[in-house]
Design a protein around this motif. Sequence first.
Motif, PDB file in Angstrom:
ATOM      1  N   ARG A   4      -4.651   2.341  -8.223  1.00 52.38           N
ATOM      2  CA  ARG A   4      -4.237   2.597  -6.847  1.00 52.38           C
ATOM      3  C   ARG A   4      -4.506   4.025  -6.401  1.00 52.38           C
ATOM      4  O   ARG A   4      -4.019   4.461  -5.366  1.00 52.38           O
ATOM      5  CB  ARG A   4      -2.735   2.308  -6.678  1.00 52.38           C
ATOM      6  CG  ARG A   4      -2.297   0.933  -7.123  1.00 52.38           C
ATOM      7  CD  ARG A   4      -2.946  -0.159  -6.323  1.00 52.38           C
ATOM      8  NE  ARG A   4      -2.605  -0.089  -4.921  1.00 52.38           N
ATOM      9  CZ  ARG A   4      -3.192  -0.800  -3.968  1.00 52.38           C
ATOM     10  NH1 ARG A   4      -4.184  -1.608  -4.277  1.00 52.38           N
ATOM     11  NH2 ARG A   4      -2.817  -0.694  -2.713  1.00 52.38           N
ATOM     12  N   ASP A  22       4.424  11.584 -10.021  1.00 51.08           N
ATOM     13  CA  ASP A  22       5.031  11.995  -8.751  1.00 51.08           C
ATOM     14  C   ASP A  22       5.236  13.495  -8.668  1.00 51.08           C
ATOM     15  O   ASP A  22       5.679  14.007  -7.629  1.00 51.08           O
ATOM     16  CB  ASP A  22       6.363  11.271  -8.535  1.00 51.08           C
ATOM     17  CG  ASP A  22       7.345  11.494  -9.668  1.00 51.08           C
ATOM     18  OD1 ASP A  22       7.093  12.357 -10.543  1.00 51.08           O
ATOM     19  OD2 ASP A  22       8.373  10.796  -9.706  1.00 51.08           O
ATOM     20  N   ASP A  57      -6.524   7.316  -4.982  1.00 52.17           N
ATOM     21  CA  ASP A  57      -7.545   7.522  -3.938  1.00 52.17           C
ATOM     22  C   ASP A  57      -8.847   8.033  -4.556  1.00 52.17           C
ATOM     23  O   ASP A  57      -8.848   8.725  -5.555  1.00 52.17           O
ATOM     24  CB  ASP A  57      -7.032   8.525  -2.901  1.00 52.17           C
ATOM     25  CG  ASP A  57      -5.824   7.982  -2.152  1.00 52.17           C
ATOM     26  OD1 ASP A  57      -5.719   6.752  -2.040  1.00 52.17           O
ATOM     27  OD2 ASP A  57      -4.994   8.794  -1.691  1.00 52.17           O
ATOM     28  N   ARG A  73       0.972  17.439  -4.932  1.00 49.15           N
ATOM     29  CA  ARG A  73       0.942  16.031  -4.536  1.00 49.15           C
ATOM     30  C   ARG A  73      -0.465  15.581  -4.165  1.00 49.15           C
ATOM     31  O   ARG A  73      -0.876  14.457  -4.477  1.00 49.15           O
ATOM     32  CB  ARG A  73       1.897  15.811  -3.371  1.00 49.15           C
ATOM     33  CG  ARG A  73       1.969  14.375  -2.896  1.00 49.15           C
ATOM     34  CD  ARG A  73       2.981  14.217  -1.776  1.00 49.15           C
ATOM     35  NE  ARG A  73       3.035  12.857  -1.287  1.00 49.15           N
ATOM     36  CZ  ARG A  73       3.831  12.443  -0.308  1.00 49.15           C
ATOM     37  NH1 ARG A  73       4.648  13.326   0.272  1.00 49.15           N
ATOM     38  NH2 ARG A  73       3.817  11.203   0.088  1.00 49.15           N
ATOM     39  N   ASP A  92       0.802  -1.215   0.000  1.00 50.20           N
ATOM     40  CA  ASP A  92       0.000   0.000   0.000  1.00 50.20           C
ATOM     41  C   ASP A  92       0.838   1.269   0.000  1.00 50.20           C
ATOM     42  O   ASP A  92       0.325   2.350  -0.306  1.00 50.20           O
ATOM     43  CB  ASP A  92      -0.964   0.006   1.205  1.00 50.20           C
ATOM     44  CG  ASP A  92      -0.226  -0.201   2.525  1.00 50.20           C
ATOM     45  OD1 ASP A  92       1.013  -0.355   2.501  1.00 50.20           O
ATOM     46  OD2 ASP A  92      -0.893  -0.215   3.571  1.00 50.20           O
ATOM     47  N   HIS A  93       2.125   1.158   0.342  1.00 49.80           N
ATOM     48  CA  HIS A  93       2.982   2.344   0.323  1.00 49.80           C
ATOM     49  C   HIS A  93       4.448   1.904   0.256  1.00 49.80           C
ATOM     50  O   HIS A  93       4.782   0.781   0.670  1.00 49.80           O
ATOM     51  CB  HIS A  93       2.751   3.207   1.567  1.00 49.80           C
ATOM     52  CG  HIS A  93       3.121   2.521   2.856  1.00 49.80           C
ATOM     53  ND1 HIS A  93       2.270   1.669   3.514  1.00 49.80           N
ATOM     54  CD2 HIS A  93       4.264   2.551   3.599  1.00 49.80           C
ATOM     55  CE1 HIS A  93       2.855   1.208   4.601  1.00 49.80           C
ATOM     56  NE2 HIS A  93       4.067   1.718   4.676  1.00 49.80           N
ATOM     57  N   PRO A  94       5.346   2.756  -0.236  1.00 53.78           N
ATOM     58  CA  PRO A  94       6.766   2.395  -0.292  1.00 53.78           C
ATOM     59  C   PRO A  94       7.345   2.256   1.110  1.00 53.78           C
ATOM     60  O   PRO A  94       6.963   2.963   2.042  1.00 53.78           O
ATOM     61  CB  PRO A  94       7.399   3.582  -1.041  1.00 53.78           C
ATOM     62  CG  PRO A  94       6.276   4.257  -1.740  1.00 53.78           C
ATOM     63  CD  PRO A  94       5.080   4.052  -0.879  1.00 53.78           C
ATOM     64  N   ARG A  95       8.289   1.328   1.256  1.00 58.36           N
ATOM     65  CA  ARG A  95       8.950   1.165   2.559  1.00 58.36           C
ATOM     66  C   ARG A  95      10.182   0.288   2.402  1.00 58.36           C
ATOM     67  O   ARG A  95      10.315  -0.480   1.445  1.00 58.36           O
ATOM     68  CB  ARG A  95       8.003   0.543   3.573  1.00 58.36           C
ATOM     69  CG  ARG A  95       7.439  -0.804   3.153  1.00 58.36           C
ATOM     70  CD  ARG A  95       6.732  -1.459   4.319  1.00 58.36           C
ATOM     71  NE  ARG A  95       5.826  -2.510   3.921  1.00 58.36           N
ATOM     72  CZ  ARG A  95       5.441  -3.488   4.719  1.00 58.36           C
ATOM     73  NH1 ARG A  95       5.893  -3.548   5.949  1.00 58.36           N
ATOM     74  NH2 ARG A  95       4.606  -4.414   4.302  1.00 58.36           N
ATOM     75  N   GLU A 155      -1.970  12.453  -6.366  1.00 61.08           N
ATOM     76  CA  GLU A 155      -2.255  11.164  -5.742  1.00 61.08           C
ATOM     77  C   GLU A 155      -3.637  10.652  -6.121  1.00 61.08           C
ATOM     78  O   GLU A 155      -3.894   9.445  -6.056  1.00 61.08           O
ATOM     79  CB  GLU A 155      -2.135  11.270  -4.221  1.00 61.08           C
ATOM     80  CG  GLU A 155      -0.683  11.335  -3.735  1.00 61.08           C
ATOM     81  CD  GLU A 155      -0.595  11.404  -2.229  1.00 61.08           C
ATOM     82  OE1 GLU A 155      -1.630  11.707  -1.582  1.00 61.08           O
ATOM     83  OE2 GLU A 155       0.494  11.179  -1.689  1.00 61.08           O
ATOM     84  N   MET A 197       8.241  -0.898  -3.226  1.00 59.70           N
ATOM     85  CA  MET A 197       7.137   0.018  -3.504  1.00 59.70           C
ATOM     86  C   MET A 197       6.047  -0.722  -4.260  1.00 59.70           C
ATOM     87  O   MET A 197       6.289  -1.778  -4.862  1.00 59.70           O
ATOM     88  CB  MET A 197       7.630   1.213  -4.314  1.00 59.70           C
ATOM     89  CG  MET A 197       8.195   0.852  -5.670  1.00 59.70           C
ATOM     90  SD  MET A 197       8.840   2.310  -6.536  1.00 59.70           S
ATOM     91  CE  MET A 197      10.180   2.761  -5.447  1.00 59.70           C
TER      92      MET A 197
END
Length: 693
Positions: free
Chosen positions: A691, A548, A693, A658, A100-103, A662, A164
């Motif tokens: 993906r 981005d 929102d 952003r 669900d998110h970069p990490r 998004e 990601m």
Amino acid sequence: MTVLFSRLSGRLEARFDAERDQLPLWLPVGFGLGVAAWFALSDAYAWTAFLLAAGALLFGALGRAGTRWGKALAIFAFAAALGCGHIWWKAERIAAPVLDHPRMAEFTGTIERFQRLPARDSVRLVVRSADTGLPPRLRVNVDAEDAVPALQPGATVRIRAWMMPPPPMAVPGAYDFARYAWFSRIGGTGRASEVEVIAPAGEPGWRAMIAGWRQSLADHVQSRLSGGEGGIATALATGDQGAISEVDAEAMRRSGLAHLLSVSGLHLTAVVGAVMLLTLKLLALSPMLALRFRLTVVAAGAGALAGIAYTIVTGAEVPTVRACVAAILVLIGVALGREAITLRLVAVGALIVLLFWPESLAGASFQLSFAAITAIVALHEHPRIKALLTRRDEGLAQKVGRFLLALILTGLAVEIALAPIALYHFHKAGFYGALANVVAIPLTTFIIMPLEALALLFDLVALGAPFWWLTGQTLSLLLGLAHAVAETPGAVALLPTMPMPAFALMVGGGLWICLWKTKWRRWGLLPVAAGAFWALGTPAPDLVVTGDGQHLALRTDRGGFALLRTRAGDYVRDMLSETSGYEGELAAIEDLPTAACSADLCAAHFTRDGRTWRLLATRSRRYVDYEPLERACAAADIVVSDRSLPRTCLPRWLKADRTLLERTGGLAITLGDRPRVVTVRDRVGRHPWMRFD
């Protein structure tokens, strides 16, 4: 009204009766229409509406079930509904967790697939993760220097990587990796910073065994040939294009020779034909076998086995599977003494591929492969072309001339068929591909591939070196041809992102021309022409913004494009250039006479249709004082930023920060009397891999 409908029905009945042999060809077209509708339409409401419309057409046509056209229309509508429902069901059935998110993540997993990418100096792994906090299937790139020999399918590894979610298309019309990842059940992608092999590969399953053989063959070919020659030789032997440099790949695309890199009908035909001919000649040396057995059937069986083995070793990609199915059907026809190379053969192959891999319809590979083979078969089935190219008793010069004419006509047909697809997916198409293929196809089919096969065969007794040298020389000739054609002025046509309806018109018109035989096939020229004019008349966007917010390309007054960040990598530059339909060097916004830039902000103004537009873009992460930023926003029509801007930033027309990006993804903005914004979200709709929102 009844009389008018009866007349129309009678005319349709006469038409369909004259085309009765062609009607089965429209079954895979109807199925493909349903699949295409699911990809093109935006959400479940639209998909349901399509199914209801197809159902209404089906039941309406059943009311005329006593006519040939009524039955044909009912079957076509049923196939369309079935295609839409099939891809919808498959997309939901294969759903897998996605990041669900970069990490930064550290996880343990088992390698499912291993692929070397020498041109990128890295290795690509597909890993099945044992970490419950991550998606079960991940794709990770590893630097080549960190790729130890124990990295093999089946090995257990511990990886630390920045992961990601699968990225969506960066701008409208770019490649949609998220769609590919969804159907491949890949839930995340990233680059490893640490890799440790915990346990070596054990006894491999059949998939891992085949993957290992394929990689070993690729490594062996690259150990014999280096550089661009080695990359192409590897692609021909294994289907793996990872060793081909971007420079050589681009030259092959621009010259119209890129189809030689993707293992498909040309390569499979060469393998099957060579094995069949060799088997037939060897067995015919025995009078006993020649008199007692039908050697043609035995040779056809050997060719079929060779084709299946080649398909498996080269990764069983969609074009190869299609070609393998077609080759087996042809061999069955040969064994039965019937003509098998027909449009019905192509239709059967397309239907089989769509039943098993319906998602492949949206990819360039399926479209290019089937468009090429359909155009070739339709051309050679035309009575006039068949009469012109039929072999006859004549001198050597006339035979050679007729063979060259066949190559040129075939090349032209293929180029015309592939041009809309290449322009839609890659935004470019070669002009001289037909002429280049006159040399490249015979060179590849009759010289390069047999030489490479002999080299691999004689390597079994350590005598392959002379054949590898000859293979390298002929591959150098092929590469030289590709670069020479690619560098010729006017070799490539470029277009900005093509509207989907324009592409659909050209594809539909092309199918109408190829699949019918009577004079009403000419009506297909109308949608082809309409789609072509629509595509050619689509203006390049004035502003392209990546999802981005870090990169944007602004169309200058001279028709070129200027970048916000001059340090953008080659991938970003190429993507922005291609989707904008521009081939020249990208300038820097800060160098424009109407721009004023600092390390943190860029402001520029430009004129479109008599109106002056003012652009403001951030290009650093550093803090900017609120009051100057508020004044700059108020003076701008469009503001672009890779961060969320304060609410006090109020441009006159659009704030693409952003927060907005998004929700929308990348943007393509066309300004003028009627400004228009196309978003990635518009292109993706609410498909499962969306993906936003």
